[in-house]
Design a protein around this motif. Sequence first.
Motif, short mmCIF file in Angstrom:
data_model
loop_
_atom_site.label_atom_id
_atom_site.label_comp_id
_atom_site.label_asym_id
_atom_site.label_seq_id
_atom_site.Cartn_x
_atom_site.Cartn_y
_atom_site.Cartn_z
N TYR A 198 0.81 -1.21 0.00
CA TYR A 198 0.00 0.00 0.00
C TYR A 198 0.85 1.27 0.00
N ARG A 199 2.13 1.15 0.27
CA ARG A 199 3.01 2.32 0.22
C ARG A 199 3.61 2.53 -1.17
N LEU A 200 3.40 1.58 -2.06
CA LEU A 200 3.97 1.72 -3.41
C LEU A 200 3.31 2.88 -4.16
N ASP A 201 4.12 3.57 -4.93
CA ASP A 201 3.61 4.64 -5.80
C ASP A 201 3.98 4.28 -7.23
N ALA A 206 4.87 4.52 -14.44
CA ALA A 206 4.37 3.27 -13.89
C ALA A 206 5.02 2.05 -14.52
N ALA A 207 5.12 2.00 -15.83
CA ALA A 207 5.66 0.82 -16.50
C ALA A 207 7.11 0.56 -16.07
N GLU A 208 7.90 1.63 -15.98
CA GLU A 208 9.30 1.47 -15.60
C GLU A 208 9.42 1.00 -14.15
N LYS A 209 8.63 1.59 -13.28
CA LYS A 209 8.67 1.19 -11.88
C LYS A 209 8.18 -0.24 -11.70
N LYS A 218 5.55 -8.22 -7.14
CA LYS A 218 4.59 -8.32 -8.24
C LYS A 218 3.55 -9.40 -7.98
N ALA A 219 3.94 -10.47 -7.30
CA ALA A 219 3.02 -11.59 -7.07
C ALA A 219 2.15 -11.37 -5.83
N PHE A 220 2.48 -10.38 -5.01
CA PHE A 220 1.75 -10.23 -3.75
C PHE A 220 0.25 -9.98 -3.95
#
Length: 739
Positions: A198-201, A206-209, A218-220
Amino acid sequence: MGHASSTVVTKRSALKYANKIPAIITAAPIIPNGAANIAALALCDGKLPCCDCKLRDKPQGCRYADGAMPRNREAVSPYGSATTMFAHSPQSATGTIPLESESSKGHQISKLGYARTGSSTADFLDRIDVDDDEVMGELEMCPTASHGDLWGRYKSLVEQLPTRECIVRLTDFYFQKINWQYYVLDESSFRQQLHAWYRLDLQSSAAEKFEALPADVKAFPALLLEVAATSLLLITPDRALELDGLKHIGSTSFETMAVKYSETGMAMLNLLGKTQVSLTTVFADFLRVAFLKYFGQVIEAWHALGQGVKDAQEIGLHRASRDPKPRTDDIATVFENQRIIQDRRRLWMLLSGWDIHTAMVLGRPAAIDDKSEPMLPVDVPITANRPVAPVLPRGADDVPTPLTRAIWAYRIMKNLRQIQALEKEGSCPELFSQVDNLDQELRQLDQSIPPYFRRRNPDKSFDSIPECYWLPSARATLPQLLSFNLMALHRPYIFTRFESRSRALEACLDMLQAQREHFDSIDENQYKTFFLFFGTFDAIVLIASIYIFFPADHWDKLAQAMQHFQWSTERFETMSGHNSLAKAAAVTLRTFSARLKQTLQWEACYPSVDDLPSSTITPGSHMQAWSFQSELDRQSELDSLVFYSDAISRCSDTGVSPSGPKMQLRFPNEGPPAALFDLSVIEPTYATNDLVYNDLIGSLELQTPFSPSSNPCLPRFNGNFSNNSIWSILNNSFYYTKT
């Protein structure tokens, strides 16, 4: 290491041979003869990468032979001996921490599908001192297949997550009511991942991050969706009222939403592909298997379990040598790394146990064919602060945890691999000594189960502790695994050996009593629990088979068996609105009950089981059920039956005749009795397998009552089973006759 002299021995080749001498020598590279070479090799400081490889501009090619460890770095460690002990000592609680992990940078060779297991092409490339970059250079220049807008498709799946408030409530329910049953997830680790998610921005660039995110991150969301799906499927009505923020739910049922969430999670993992398999991926795989079992999709669950095993092997859960190493010498990093290793071992233990148990229930091959014993996790106290807690075993006086139960469950289930191997000898092995020895081992294991897990006369001293709220429920489930083992062990021999019939019958009655206690202790929302189905159905079918084919045996347990038959059928009918397997099995049990009562002339003697003295049907008593009858009366009852089993040739402990025991059968309206029938040709009965794979179903309309003189048409079993199955034998034979 890069010198021209032929006497120079590279670090790789030196350590390859050094593996054959004491381990203390392999802790550092072997120094060859020659002053120049000594000066050169003195640069190798035992680190990773070492100074020598850095000077040669080949840091990615710096490796030690399998099992060899860098020299202790006490001089550079700010934590002194404590850090050295946990990071490098083979005697530490988590075992040796290897130098490389499959996901390390520089392991580009894995893109070709190779794994560093010590026997692959990648290992040979290591031995001839070829770097990954040299092998992969041309491959990297080739255009790769486009995956389209990966981020866009991933984002659309993430948007299917429930609101954050719903996620909080669903995860709380999962960890309070569900997770203890197998202890799949470590709650503190999961909540740490949830907080980080939930802290991810990902809004800007977006694609690069997204591309730079670790595979676990990614799987979470897929794991989160599986947790939400499982909780929705089993949530209690009072907790369901709190879920008012589910997206797009409208008038959709929670069950429908649960299916949607679970399938969305799997779609996300499929989108990421097998090049990004991570530990979180395998956790999501396991929860998907459990979800399918709860939903009654047994075939799909078995295939999903096989996929979970493959994913686990992809990241090396089956090999302790592929455990990760700490990134730094920081004590918190070392402790967290130990916990990750424990997560890996716990998950592989769960997959191994479910693999063999599912195989034995369904009569299917196991996905894991590795005969080596997996390294079990350490039974540690559960902590909410992993970075400050080293992995130390739980003390004898410490409270048991769900992990304690999970480890004991595996210890019980692992014996099924030996039982499966014995089945290959068929129903008439040359000797039954292996069967008896394994039977004895299982009974000794039963005696060693901790008192707080026992169903009879348990130690309840921990029950009042809040964190042990799950303990009473665990007592009804753990002993069932041992009962199933005994059922599975003797199941192939019930038609050929009296001793196996006796022991199988006893195990079935123990199983059914535990199932009844379990059923009485749960709420209606938990009727989907697969524990309530598999144990009961297999036990009832085995009991009915024993009494239909051998009605003269075990009269002392008959009343108890008939009472459990009635209770089990009623349980299935009660569960049928929530459990699709129970609904299908209830009709089959009614059909079996009709045949069994006709065989024993049960209703002619006792119109209702309730007419029996209460002492004869005391749960778990195994006492003389018909002790009120004299021996002469009982013999008279047997002689009056249309069925009988006097022609059976019982097997002794030393073996059976090559042709197996025989019984004479008669068929309806076919004149004289048929030839002696060889009971050894009847296939072992995998009742659940026949129900889900072979479309087994009983007759929907049962004609009752039965009487010996009415020559009734007994109800039939329908399905796609073979001619040698018990269902075909019962359909084609009418009764046995005395000659």
